[in-house]
Design a protein around this motif. Structure first.
Motif, mmCIF file in Angstrom:
data_model
loop_
_atom_site.group_PDB
_atom_site.id
_atom_site.type_symbol
_atom_site.label_atom_id
_atom_site.label_comp_id
_atom_site.label_asym_id
_atom_site.label_seq_id
_atom_site.Cartn_x
_atom_site.Cartn_y
_atom_site.Cartn_z
ATOM 1 N N ASP A 24 37.402 33.456 27.303
ATOM 2 C CA ASP A 24 38.755 33.096 26.868
ATOM 3 C C ASP A 24 39.644 34.242 26.301
ATOM 4 O OD1 ASP A 24 38.570 30.350 27.282
ATOM 5 O OD2 ASP A 24 37.592 29.668 25.412
ATOM 6 N N SER A 25 39.219 35.494 26.582
ATOM 7 C CA SER A 25 39.957 36.736 26.206
ATOM 8 C C SER A 25 41.000 36.916 27.289
ATOM 9 C CB SER A 25 39.252 37.980 25.956
ATOM 10 O OG SER A 25 38.539 38.177 27.088
ATOM 11 N N LYS A 26 42.156 37.113 26.886
ATOM 12 C CA LYS A 26 43.382 37.400 27.941
ATOM 13 C C LYS A 26 43.236 38.916 28.320
ATOM 14 C CE LYS A 26 45.326 33.375 27.614
ATOM 15 N NZ LYS A 26 45.552 32.438 28.690
ATOM 16 N N ILE A 27 43.379 39.068 29.569
ATOM 17 C CA ILE A 27 43.642 40.391 30.366
ATOM 18 C C ILE A 27 44.969 40.512 31.099
ATOM 19 C CG2 ILE A 27 41.173 40.772 30.271
ATOM 20 C CD1 ILE A 27 40.918 40.265 33.226
ATOM 21 N N THR A 28 45.443 41.639 31.351
ATOM 22 C CA THR A 28 46.627 41.687 32.139
ATOM 23 C C THR A 28 46.262 42.643 33.191
ATOM 24 O OG1 THR A 28 48.097 41.672 30.180
ATOM 25 C CG2 THR A 28 49.007 42.686 32.311
ATOM 26 N N VAL A 29 46.310 42.106 34.470
ATOM 27 C CA VAL A 29 46.082 42.866 35.777
ATOM 28 C C VAL A 29 47.166 43.440 36.399
ATOM 29 C CG1 VAL A 29 44.513 42.595 37.810
ATOM 30 C CG2 VAL A 29 43.881 41.468 35.561
ATOM 31 N N ASN A 30 46.971 44.466 37.166
ATOM 32 C CA ASN A 30 48.079 44.968 37.971
ATOM 33 C C ASN A 30 47.773 44.369 39.321
ATOM 34 O OD1 ASN A 30 49.721 46.262 39.760
ATOM 35 N ND2 ASN A 30 49.071 48.521 39.075
ATOM 36 N N ALA A 31 48.819 43.381 39.534
ATOM 37 C CA ALA A 31 48.970 42.627 40.815
ATOM 38 C C ALA A 31 48.813 43.400 42.005
ATOM 39 C CB ALA A 31 50.057 41.709 40.786
ATOM 40 N N GLU A 32 49.284 44.550 41.993
ATOM 41 C CA GLU A 32 49.414 45.369 43.246
ATOM 42 C C GLU A 32 48.144 45.917 43.893
ATOM 43 O OE1 GLU A 32 52.209 45.729 45.020
ATOM 44 O OE2 GLU A 32 53.585 44.875 43.451
ATOM 45 N N ILE A 33 47.071 45.913 42.747
ATOM 46 C CA ILE A 33 45.753 46.449 43.325
ATOM 47 C C ILE A 33 44.838 45.492 43.402
ATOM 48 C CG2 ILE A 33 46.120 48.560 42.332
ATOM 49 C CD1 ILE A 33 44.150 47.923 40.093
ATOM 50 N N ILE A 34 44.973 44.115 43.574
ATOM 51 C CA ILE A 34 44.432 43.111 43.957
ATOM 52 C C ILE A 34 43.854 43.018 45.312
ATOM 53 C CG2 ILE A 34 43.892 40.451 44.055
ATOM 54 C CD1 ILE A 34 45.431 40.319 41.259
ATOM 55 N N GLU A 35 42.863 42.942 45.854
ATOM 56 C CA GLU A 35 42.519 43.235 47.232
ATOM 57 C C GLU A 35 41.856 41.614 47.760
ATOM 58 O OE1 GLU A 35 39.648 46.129 50.344
ATOM 59 O OE2 GLU A 35 39.434 46.108 48.193
ATOM 60 N N VAL A 36 40.957 41.197 46.908
ATOM 61 C CA VAL A 36 40.381 40.042 47.238
ATOM 62 C C VAL A 36 40.291 38.733 46.211
ATOM 63 C CG1 VAL A 36 38.636 38.878 48.457
ATOM 64 C CG2 VAL A 36 39.156 41.113 49.102
ATOM 65 N N VAL A 37 40.684 37.593 46.518
ATOM 66 C CA VAL A 37 40.475 36.594 45.431
ATOM 67 C C VAL A 37 39.614 35.565 46.087
ATOM 68 C CG1 VAL A 37 41.402 35.076 43.817
ATOM 69 C CG2 VAL A 37 42.560 36.955 44.123
ATOM 70 N N GLU A 38 38.359 35.412 45.495
ATOM 71 C CA GLU A 38 37.377 34.329 45.954
ATOM 72 C C GLU A 38 36.996 33.342 44.930
ATOM 73 O OE1 GLU A 38 33.720 36.028 47.655
ATOM 74 O OE2 GLU A 38 34.421 37.740 46.552
ATOM 75 N N GLU A 39 36.684 31.974 45.421
ATOM 76 C CA GLU A 39 36.040 31.184 44.519
ATOM 77 C C GLU A 39 34.647 30.667 44.896
ATOM 78 O OE1 GLU A 39 39.425 28.197 42.717
ATOM 79 O OE2 GLU A 39 38.924 27.728 44.617
ATOM 80 N N THR A 40 33.701 30.949 43.837
ATOM 81 C CA THR A 40 32.352 30.709 44.375
ATOM 82 C C THR A 40 31.427 30.073 43.296
ATOM 83 O OG1 THR A 40 31.743 32.959 43.403
ATOM 84 C CG2 THR A 40 32.402 32.930 45.793
ATOM 85 N N PRO A 41 31.550 29.127 42.451
ATOM 86 C CA PRO A 41 32.737 28.432 42.218
ATOM 87 C C PRO A 41 33.772 29.372 41.079
ATOM 88 C CG PRO A 41 31.185 27.573 41.090
ATOM 89 C CD PRO A 41 30.547 28.437 41.842
ATOM 90 N N ASN A 42 33.115 30.023 40.463
ATOM 91 C CA ASN A 42 34.039 30.881 39.625
ATOM 92 C C ASN A 42 34.916 31.888 40.454
ATOM 93 O OD1 ASN A 42 32.722 30.069 37.397
ATOM 94 N ND2 ASN A 42 31.094 31.810 37.375
ATOM 95 N N THR A 43 36.194 32.204 39.910
ATOM 96 C CA THR A 43 37.106 33.016 40.701
ATOM 97 C C THR A 43 36.695 34.282 40.382
ATOM 98 O OG1 THR A 43 38.690 31.144 40.254
ATOM 99 C CG2 THR A 43 39.535 33.374 40.932
ATOM 100 N N ILE A 44 36.428 35.190 41.494
ATOM 101 C CA ILE A 44 36.326 36.606 41.397
ATOM 102 C C ILE A 44 37.205 37.366 42.032
ATOM 103 C CG2 ILE A 44 34.468 38.153 41.935
ATOM 104 C CD1 ILE A 44 32.453 36.048 42.202
ATOM 105 N N ILE A 45 37.731 38.288 41.280
ATOM 106 C CA ILE A 45 39.045 39.021 41.919
ATOM 107 C C ILE A 45 38.394 40.513 42.189
ATOM 108 C CG2 ILE A 45 41.264 40.034 41.328
ATOM 109 C CD1 ILE A 45 41.716 37.792 39.623
ATOM 110 N N THR A 46 38.514 40.975 43.319
ATOM 111 C CA THR A 46 37.936 42.417 43.647
ATOM 112 C C THR A 46 39.366 43.320 43.896
ATOM 113 O OG1 THR A 46 36.320 41.591 44.831
ATOM 114 C CG2 THR A 46 36.817 43.913 45.270
ATOM 115 N N LEU A 47 39.110 44.237 42.999
ATOM 116 C CA LEU A 47 40.421 45.262 43.073
ATOM 117 C C LEU A 47 40.209 46.387 44.213
ATOM 118 C CD1 LEU A 47 40.825 45.651 39.133
ATOM 119 C CD2 LEU A 47 41.804 43.968 40.639
ATOM 120 N N THR A 48 41.162 47.110 44.559
ATOM 121 C CA THR A 48 41.115 48.019 45.457
ATOM 122 C C THR A 48 40.167 49.198 44.820
ATOM 123 O OG1 THR A 48 43.149 49.007 44.604
ATOM 124 C CG2 THR A 48 43.281 47.589 46.542
#
Length: 63
Positions: A9-33
């Motif tokens: 439940d902690s908030k994070i701020t992510v640079n949207a420009e370096i998101i490479e892949v977003v997948e649900e497995t069922p958790n959402t996993i974001i892979t950055l460049t």
């Protein structure tokens, strides 16, 4: 930058420009460049919508 919520439940701020892949497995996993992976509470669709809203705000265009 987009704000997301980690599983603890902690908030994070992510640079949207370096998101490479977003997948649900069922958790959402974001892979950055950088190769780093983030697990967040938002769905894949929510992350996509946040990125689109960010890009519209930055570039002031319809995507």
């Amino acid at each position: 930058m987009i704000e997301l919520t980690k599983l603890n439940d902690s908030k994070i701020t992510v640079n949207a420009e370096i998101i490479e892949v977003v997948e649900e497995t069922p958790n959402t996993i974001i892979t950055l460049t950088t190769g780093k992976k983030l697990i967040v509470r938002e769905t894949r669709e929510e992350v996509t919508n946040l990125v689109v809203a960010y890009k519209r705000a930055i570039y002031n265009t319809d995507l």
